[in-house]
Design a protein around this motif. Structure first.
Motif, PDB file in Angstrom:
ATOM      1  N   VAL A  74       0.841  -1.205   0.000  1.00  0.00           N
ATOM      2  CA  VAL A  74       0.000   0.000   0.000  1.00  0.00           C
ATOM      3  C   VAL A  74       0.874   1.251   0.000  1.00  0.00           C
ATOM      4  O   VAL A  74       0.561   2.248  -0.664  1.00  0.00           O
ATOM      5  CB  VAL A  74      -0.948  -0.005   1.212  1.00  0.00           C
ATOM      6  CG1 VAL A  74      -1.711   1.309   1.312  1.00  0.00           C
ATOM      7  CG2 VAL A  74      -1.923  -1.168   1.136  1.00  0.00           C
ATOM      8  N   GLU A  75       1.986   1.170   0.712  1.00  0.00           N
ATOM      9  CA  GLU A  75       2.891   2.323   0.759  1.00  0.00           C
ATOM     10  C   GLU A  75       3.493   2.597  -0.614  1.00  0.00           C
ATOM     11  O   GLU A  75       3.584   3.760  -1.040  1.00  0.00           O
ATOM     12  CB  GLU A  75       3.991   2.070   1.778  1.00  0.00           C
ATOM     13  CG  GLU A  75       4.937   3.242   1.960  1.00  0.00           C
ATOM     14  CD  GLU A  75       5.996   2.983   3.020  1.00  0.00           C
ATOM     15  OE1 GLU A  75       6.874   3.847   3.185  1.00  0.00           O
ATOM     16  OE2 GLU A  75       5.937   1.910   3.649  1.00  0.00           O
ATOM     17  N   ASP A  76       3.908   1.527  -1.310  1.00  0.00           N
ATOM     18  CA  ASP A  76       4.465   1.708  -2.655  1.00  0.00           C
ATOM     19  C   ASP A  76       3.418   2.280  -3.610  1.00  0.00           C
ATOM     20  O   ASP A  76       3.720   3.167  -4.420  1.00  0.00           O
ATOM     21  CB  ASP A  76       4.981   0.370  -3.201  1.00  0.00           C
ATOM     22  CG  ASP A  76       6.194  -0.126  -2.435  1.00  0.00           C
ATOM     23  OD1 ASP A  76       6.879   0.718  -1.832  1.00  0.00           O
ATOM     24  OD2 ASP A  76       6.428  -1.348  -2.425  1.00  0.00           O
ATOM     25  N   PHE A  77       2.204   1.758  -3.531  1.00  0.00           N
ATOM     26  CA  PHE A  77       1.131   2.278  -4.376  1.00  0.00           C
ATOM     27  C   PHE A  77       0.886   3.750  -4.085  1.00  0.00           C
ATOM     28  O   PHE A  77       0.715   4.570  -4.996  1.00  0.00           O
ATOM     29  CB  PHE A  77      -0.153   1.472  -4.157  1.00  0.00           C
ATOM     30  CG  PHE A  77      -1.349   2.033  -4.858  1.00  0.00           C
ATOM     31  CD1 PHE A  77      -1.563   1.792  -6.193  1.00  0.00           C
ATOM     32  CD2 PHE A  77      -2.276   2.819  -4.173  1.00  0.00           C
ATOM     33  CE1 PHE A  77      -2.667   2.312  -6.857  1.00  0.00           C
ATOM     34  CE2 PHE A  77      -3.375   3.348  -4.817  1.00  0.00           C
ATOM     35  CZ  PHE A  77      -3.574   3.090  -6.159  1.00  0.00           C
ATOM     36  N   GLY A  78       0.873   4.098  -2.791  1.00  0.00           N
ATOM     37  CA  GLY A  78       0.653   5.488  -2.402  1.00  0.00           C
ATOM     38  C   GLY A  78       1.753   6.412  -2.901  1.00  0.00           C
ATOM     39  O   GLY A  78       1.481   7.550  -3.301  1.00  0.00           O
ATOM     40  N   GLU A  79       2.992   5.948  -2.878  1.00  0.00           N
ATOM     41  CA  GLU A  79       4.099   6.767  -3.368  1.00  0.00           C
ATOM     42  C   GLU A  79       3.981   7.017  -4.863  1.00  0.00           C
ATOM     43  O   GLU A  79       4.227   8.129  -5.342  1.00  0.00           O
ATOM     44  CB  GLU A  79       5.425   6.073  -3.050  1.00  0.00           C
ATOM     45  CG  GLU A  79       5.783   6.101  -1.568  1.00  0.00           C
ATOM     46  CD  GLU A  79       7.090   5.395  -1.291  1.00  0.00           C
ATOM     47  OE1 GLU A  79       7.674   4.826  -2.247  1.00  0.00           O
ATOM     48  OE2 GLU A  79       7.530   5.403  -0.119  1.00  0.00           O
TER      49      GLU A  79
ATOM     50  N   VAL B 293       2.485  -5.771   3.832  1.00  0.00           N
ATOM     51  CA  VAL B 293       1.764  -6.769   3.051  1.00  0.00           C
ATOM     52  C   VAL B 293       1.613  -6.260   1.621  1.00  0.00           C
ATOM     53  O   VAL B 293       1.291  -5.102   1.398  1.00  0.00           O
ATOM     54  CB  VAL B 293       0.379  -7.041   3.673  1.00  0.00           C
ATOM     55  CG1 VAL B 293      -0.364  -8.116   2.887  1.00  0.00           C
ATOM     56  CG2 VAL B 293       0.526  -7.440   5.131  1.00  0.00           C
ATOM     57  N   LYS B 294       1.854  -7.137   0.663  1.00  0.00           N
ATOM     58  CA  LYS B 294       1.788  -6.753  -0.741  1.00  0.00           C
ATOM     59  C   LYS B 294       0.553  -7.351  -1.404  1.00  0.00           C
ATOM     60  O   LYS B 294       0.145  -8.463  -1.080  1.00  0.00           O
ATOM     61  CB  LYS B 294       3.057  -7.189  -1.480  1.00  0.00           C
ATOM     62  CG  LYS B 294       4.297  -6.455  -0.999  1.00  0.00           C
ATOM     63  CD  LYS B 294       5.499  -6.770  -1.853  1.00  0.00           C
ATOM     64  CE  LYS B 294       6.707  -5.942  -1.410  1.00  0.00           C
ATOM     65  NZ  LYS B 294       7.899  -6.195  -2.256  1.00  0.00           N
ATOM     66  N   PHE B 295      -0.027  -6.585  -2.321  1.00  0.00           N
ATOM     67  CA  PHE B 295      -1.242  -6.989  -3.023  1.00  0.00           C
ATOM     68  C   PHE B 295      -1.026  -6.850  -4.524  1.00  0.00           C
ATOM     69  O   PHE B 295      -0.193  -6.066  -4.974  1.00  0.00           O
ATOM     70  CB  PHE B 295      -2.429  -6.122  -2.589  1.00  0.00           C
ATOM     71  CG  PHE B 295      -2.640  -6.059  -1.099  1.00  0.00           C
ATOM     72  CD1 PHE B 295      -3.376  -7.029  -0.453  1.00  0.00           C
ATOM     73  CD2 PHE B 295      -2.086  -5.024  -0.355  1.00  0.00           C
ATOM     74  CE1 PHE B 295      -3.569  -6.974   0.923  1.00  0.00           C
ATOM     75  CE2 PHE B 295      -2.268  -4.957   1.004  1.00  0.00           C
ATOM     76  CZ  PHE B 295      -3.016  -5.939   1.659  1.00  0.00           C
ATOM     77  N   GLN B 296      -1.808  -7.603  -5.265  1.00  0.00           N
ATOM     78  CA  GLN B 296      -1.702  -7.522  -6.718  1.00  0.00           C
ATOM     79  C   GLN B 296      -2.207  -6.179  -7.223  1.00  0.00           C
ATOM     80  O   GLN B 296      -3.120  -5.580  -6.655  1.00  0.00           O
ATOM     81  CB  GLN B 296      -2.494  -8.658  -7.368  1.00  0.00           C
ATOM     82  CG  GLN B 296      -1.869 -10.022  -7.221  1.00  0.00           C
ATOM     83  CD  GLN B 296      -2.610 -11.077  -8.021  1.00  0.00           C
ATOM     84  OE1 GLN B 296      -3.701 -10.821  -8.547  1.00  0.00           O
ATOM     85  NE2 GLN B 296      -2.021 -12.268  -8.123  1.00  0.00           N
TER      86      GLN B 296
ATOM     87  N   LYS C 175      -3.712 -14.919   3.010  1.00  0.00           N
ATOM     88  CA  LYS C 175      -3.034 -14.418   4.197  1.00  0.00           C
ATOM     89  C   LYS C 175      -1.527 -14.444   3.971  1.00  0.00           C
ATOM     90  O   LYS C 175      -1.010 -15.348   3.312  1.00  0.00           O
ATOM     91  CB  LYS C 175      -3.394 -15.267   5.416  1.00  0.00           C
ATOM     92  CG  LYS C 175      -4.869 -15.202   5.775  1.00  0.00           C
ATOM     93  CD  LYS C 175      -5.160 -16.018   7.001  1.00  0.00           C
ATOM     94  CE  LYS C 175      -6.638 -15.940   7.376  1.00  0.00           C
ATOM     95  NZ  LYS C 175      -6.953 -16.740   8.568  1.00  0.00           N
ATOM     96  N   PRO C 176      -0.804 -13.515   4.505  1.00  0.00           N
ATOM     97  CA  PRO C 176       0.646 -13.524   4.322  1.00  0.00           C
ATOM     98  C   PRO C 176       1.278 -14.762   4.941  1.00  0.00           C
ATOM     99  O   PRO C 176       0.930 -15.171   6.045  1.00  0.00           O
ATOM    100  CB  PRO C 176       1.099 -12.245   5.025  1.00  0.00           C
ATOM    101  CG  PRO C 176       0.008 -11.925   5.977  1.00  0.00           C
ATOM    102  CD  PRO C 176      -1.257 -12.414   5.346  1.00  0.00           C
TER     103      PRO C 176
ATOM    104  N   ALA D 235       3.322 -11.408  13.376  1.00  0.00           N
ATOM    105  CA  ALA D 235       2.589 -10.594  14.343  1.00  0.00           C
ATOM    106  C   ALA D 235       3.124  -9.170  14.397  1.00  0.00           C
ATOM    107  O   ALA D 235       2.377  -8.225  14.628  1.00  0.00           O
ATOM    108  CB  ALA D 235       2.671 -11.237  15.729  1.00  0.00           C
ATOM    109  N   ALA D 236       4.430  -9.036  14.162  1.00  0.00           N
ATOM    110  CA  ALA D 236       5.031  -7.704  14.257  1.00  0.00           C
ATOM    111  C   ALA D 236       4.901  -6.902  12.971  1.00  0.00           C
ATOM    112  O   ALA D 236       5.050  -5.687  12.979  1.00  0.00           O
ATOM    113  CB  ALA D 236       6.509  -7.827  14.632  1.00  0.00           C
ATOM    114  N   SER D 237       4.652  -7.580  11.844  1.00  0.00           N
ATOM    115  CA  SER D 237       4.583  -6.866  10.568  1.00  0.00           C
ATOM    116  C   SER D 237       3.356  -5.978  10.519  1.00  0.00           C
ATOM    117  O   SER D 237       2.311  -6.316  11.048  1.00  0.00           O
ATOM    118  CB  SER D 237       4.568  -7.860   9.404  1.00  0.00           C
ATOM    119  OG  SER D 237       3.404  -8.646   9.466  1.00  0.00           O
ATOM    120  N   THR D 238       3.467  -4.870   9.847  1.00  0.00           N
ATOM    121  CA  THR D 238       2.352  -3.942   9.704  1.00  0.00           C
ATOM    122  C   THR D 238       1.653  -4.168   8.388  1.00  0.00           C
ATOM    123  O   THR D 238       2.143  -4.883   7.501  1.00  0.00           O
ATOM    124  CB  THR D 238       2.854  -2.490   9.777  1.00  0.00           C
ATOM    125  OG1 THR D 238       3.754  -2.271   8.705  1.00  0.00           O
ATOM    126  CG2 THR D 238       3.554  -2.213  11.097  1.00  0.00           C
TER     127      THR D 238
END
Length: 468
Positions: A285-290, A415-418, A398-399, A408-411
């Motif tokens: 989501v961060e990459d998409f947002g950038e 997580v990556k999506f198509q 699910k990842p 559990a620690a990952s935000t």
């Protein structure tokens, strides 16, 4: 004799003292009366000023509310216009048709393998033939997904800028009109008040020396003058109303022509940032947002950054998007007004000219450009919240990670999506932004944009700018 001689000796003193006391007493009484009257007038003046301030505040608040309701009416129109060039629903329908076609094909093969009756096979074959008859069947599934990716992103960017610009233009128009209406009414009240309250001594002298006029003749003369003034006032009011309606109708330009410049820029920049991605490529989501942020930043640079060496004849790009050039104004009016209103404007368009000139100056001002950028930034934040929530709901996988503690620690940002999932989420975000019908007044996107402080500050500045 002693008393008389005493009175005669002090008579002048007594009379003078009595006159002095009477004068002081009467002067004090008059002074007290005048002071009390002055204090009453000052109190009345303060009360009137407070009332005027409250009235201005109420009218300003109502004007901003009217602007939001106007947007509720205009956004569905924008939605219908965008469908002609950016029909994302049609692509989604074609993809669903492809999916249905594959399902029917599998069912048909299973039916042949299981040796079902010819009647069943015929019906499946006919359904398959119907699916094959759709126009988009010539394109492959990958081509459709790629088309969905580009069009959904282009539409998203176009909606962000079109709605933000439309809200800015609507606020400017309604606040300019509200200020003009308030100023006219305030001047009218002041003139009537001044003419209806002559000076005390003037009215007293006039009441003594003037002879009472003939009642019937005075009534006839007053009635004749008031009728003439009424007809003239009605004509002026009608002309002013038509000029104001013509002024409001100029939002037609942005809704039907101006937004195409947003689309053109978005197509070029979306292709640059997202063109190489396949529907199956994954990104966070961060990459998409950038990537999306870079698209919007580039559009801002094209539209909102004023060149250092701008000539007087060179117009700001946003102005050309929000308002037509002077040689196209008549074209816009012909699209929006009836023949009678056009004829009235031919006779007198002074008010319209004043309103358009002021709006043009406001649109090209640095303050308006800053507000538009703030609206776009807020729209981006709304988009990212919606997309992040949407992809998380739509993603069924699910990842996978061998280390349970790291999972559990990952935000959510890790997580990556198509890309295909982001494309569908962008389509849903556009639908949310362009809510229409009975749900249009529940448009959270409009309500969010309408509440940013910079927009209210600009509106207050325009509303209170009586220098125009």
């Amino acid at each position: 004799m002693a008393r008389r001689s005493l009175w005669q000796r002090h008579r002048n003193k007594v009379l003078f003292s009595s006159a002095t006391v009477a004068f002081i007493f009467s002067t004090g009484a008059v002074s007290l009366y005048l002071i009390k009257k002055w204090l009453w007038r000052q109190q009345l003046k303060i009360t009137e000023q407070q009332f005027v301030k409250e009235q201005i505040k109420r009218r300003f608040t109502q004007t901003q509310q009217d602007a939001l309701y106007t947007m509720y009416e205009l956004v569905p129109v924008l939605s219908l216009v965008l469908v002609k060039d950016l029909n994302v629903d049609e692509i989604v329908g074609s993809l669903k048709g492809k999916k249905l076609l594959r399902k029917l094909s599998r069912d048909f093969k299973d039916a042949e393998r299981d040796g079902l009756s010819s009647g069943m096979s015929t019906s499946v074959t006919e359904a398959q033939a119907t699916a094959n008859a759709t126009p988009d069947n010539a394109r492959t599934k990958a081509e459709l997904w790629n088309d969905l990716k580009l069009k959904s992103l282009v539409k998203l960017c176009t909606v962000i800028y079109s709605v933000s610009s439309l809200l800015l233009l609507t606020r400017l128009q309604l606040n300019i009109l509200a200020r003009r209406e308030y100023l006219e009414s305030a001047v009218k009240v002041a003139v009537e008040k001044k003419s209806s309250t002559p000076g005390f001594f003037t009215s007293w002298i006039n009441s003594i020396w003037q002879t009472p006029p003939n009642t019937s003749q005075a009534f006839q003369k007053e009635n004749s003058v008031s009728t003439d003034l009424s007809e003239e006032a009605q004509q002026i009011r009608k002309s002013s109303y038509i000029n104001e309606q013509a002024f409001l109708s100029f939002s037609w330009w942005l809704l039907n022509r101006g937004w195409l410049q947003f689309k053109s820029l978005a197509e070029k920049l979306v292709e640059r940032e997202f063109g190489e991605l396949n529907p199956r490529d994954v990104l966070s989501v961060e990459d998409f947002g950038e990537r999306l942020s870079r698209v919007l930043h580039s559009i801002n640079k094209e539209l909102l950054v004023q060149p250092q060496h701008q000539s007087k004849d060179e117009k700001q790009p946003v102005k050309q998007i929000l308002l037509p050039d002077s040689n196209l104004e008549q074209f816009v009016l012909q699209q929006t007004l009836d023949p009678d209103a056009l004829k009235q404007l031919y006779d007198d368009n002074t008010v319209l000219r004043q309103l358009l000139n002021e709006t043009s100056k406001c649109v090209q001002s640095t303050a308006s450009l800053v507000v538009l950028e703030s609206l776009v930034n807020d729209a981006f934040q709304f988009t990212m919240l919606h997309v992040e929530e949407s992809v998380a709901k739509k993603n069924k996988r699910k990842p996978v990670d061998d280390d349970a503690s790291s999972v559990a620690a990952s935000t959510a940002a890790d997580v990556k999506f198509q890309m295909a999932l982001f494309s569908v989420s962008c389509k849903g975000c556009c639908d949310e932004m362009l809510k229409s019908g009975v749900v249009s007044m529940n448009n959270m996107f409009l309500q969010r944009l309408d509440s940013i402080p910079e927009l209210d500050d600009l509106s207050a500045s325009v509303y209170s700018n009586f220098g125009f």
